[in-house]
Design an enzyme around this catalytic site. Structure first.
Site, PDB file in Angstrom:
ATOM      1  CE  LYS A  95      -3.272   2.681   2.754  1.00  0.00           C
ATOM      2  NZ  LYS A  95      -3.740   2.884   4.190  1.00  0.00           N
ATOM      3  CB  ALA A 182      -8.698   7.018   4.510  1.00  0.00           C
ATOM      4  CG  ASN A 204      -6.706   0.826  11.352  1.00  0.00           C
ATOM      5  OD1 ASN A 204      -6.904   0.643  12.608  1.00  0.00           O
ATOM      6  ND2 ASN A 204      -5.295   1.035  11.083  1.00  0.00           N
TER       7      ASN A 204
END
Lengths: 260, 66
Positions: A95, A182, A204
């Protein structure tokens, strides 16, 4: 099935491993999410506390590891981190993340493109984290990116898919998988991205800092599946004009004539 | 010899290779990746990576991240 660089993924939820309260909570949350791809970062070993090894908690062979280049401020630093990641992981998945400004953590499009070009030449499977710019997505795809990862909102903000207008264009144009990364702060945000036709989402913070990260991971798994199923089923068109759900013929007459 | 490890310069005794350094630091070789004077040492080559006075060593590993 989602296919990236020839590898098939049953799960369309990718998990980040940052900010969990303990390695065991992280491992349980990953299991509850049923994900197959997890991101990790590279950092200097803390020589005063060398016993802190995330890979022990994860079990090396159960997941595809997607090391990130977080901390890199330009292409040169990202390329250096990428090669270290490959030496550490033994795999070429990457990534790519180039974020020069610690306040916004927004990705540098020019450096990201330069690094993608070089890392593809070096044999990496590059998944660049990018702003939700449809033109940049095409440029990264042309440079050989295996997927593109447009942001929904800045990292760790839990704001949702604020960039939906551009993400829709990216999805419509891309020939490589689109992973919304994100900003996804709630299962509904993840479902929204998947309903739009995103191939996967990466989550996350929303899971790792939840009151119960394990339950939240399970909630995200359901949302991603629901959103994907809805996309495949074919979503109804939005309209400003009402359209009755109930039949408009065969109404009762006389007293209830107002129904006509 | 003096080595700069992860940015800190320290005196190490009886160290010849990267493997020796990792043992001294209580690190399992298979859990880390090492950069020696900005060149990556491939895992499995730590034994043959000889260290010299003033060398720079970066010892890195995976941590949680998004």
């Amino acid at each position: 099935m989602l296919t990236i660089a020839g590898t098939e993924f049953r799960s369309r939820l990718f998990l980040g491993t940052g900010k969990f309260s303990s390695p065991s909570v992280m491992a349980e949350a990953i299991a509850a999410s049923d994900c197959q791809m997890v991101t990790v970062a590279l950092r200097r070993v803390n020589l005063d506390d060398p016993d802190d090894d995330i890979m022990k908690a994860l079990g090396l062979h159960d997941y595809t590891f997607l090391p990130n280049t977080s901390g890199a401020r330009d292409a040169k630093e990202a390329i250096r981190l990428a090669h270290l990641a490959r030496a550490a992981s033994g795999s070429s998945w990457l990534k790519l993340e180039v974020t020069p400004d610690p306040r916004t953590l927004l990705p540098d499009p020019v450096e990201t493109l330069l690094a993608t070009e070089q890392l593809v030449k070096d044999g990496f499977i590059v998944l660049p984290y990018m702003n939700a710019d449809p033109i940049l997505a095409l440029r990264l795809q042309d440079a050989g990116a295996a997927a593109v990862m447009p942001l929904g909102a800045p990292i760790g903000t839990n704001q949702g898919v604020l960039t939906d207008f551009q993400v829709e264009i990216i999805i419509e144009q891309a020939k490589v998988p689109v992973v919304v990364d994100a900003g996804i702060g709630a299962p509904s945000h993840a479902a929204y991205a998947m309903e739009m036709g995103a191939d996967a989402v990466l989550v996350n913070t929303a899971i790792s800092v939840a009151g119960d990260p394990i339950a939240m991971a399970a909630a995200f798994a359901k949302a991603v599946e629901a959103g994907r199923t809805a996309f495949v089923a074919g979503m109804g068109q939005k309209s400003k004009q009402a359209s009755a759900s109930s039949p408009e013929s065969g109404m009762l007459s006389s007293d209830l004539g107002f129904l006509n | 010899m003096n080595l700069t490890v992860n940015g800190n310069t320290k005196l190490f005794q009886d160290i010849k290779t990267v493997t020796d350094l990792l043992i001294t630091l209580n690190l399992e070789p298979e859990t880390v990746v090492v950069e020696h004077n900005t060149t990556i040492i491939q895992p499995g080559s730590f034994d043959s990576a000889h260290l010299a006075e003033g060398d720079q060593v970066e010892i890195i590993r995976f941590v949680g991240g998004g």
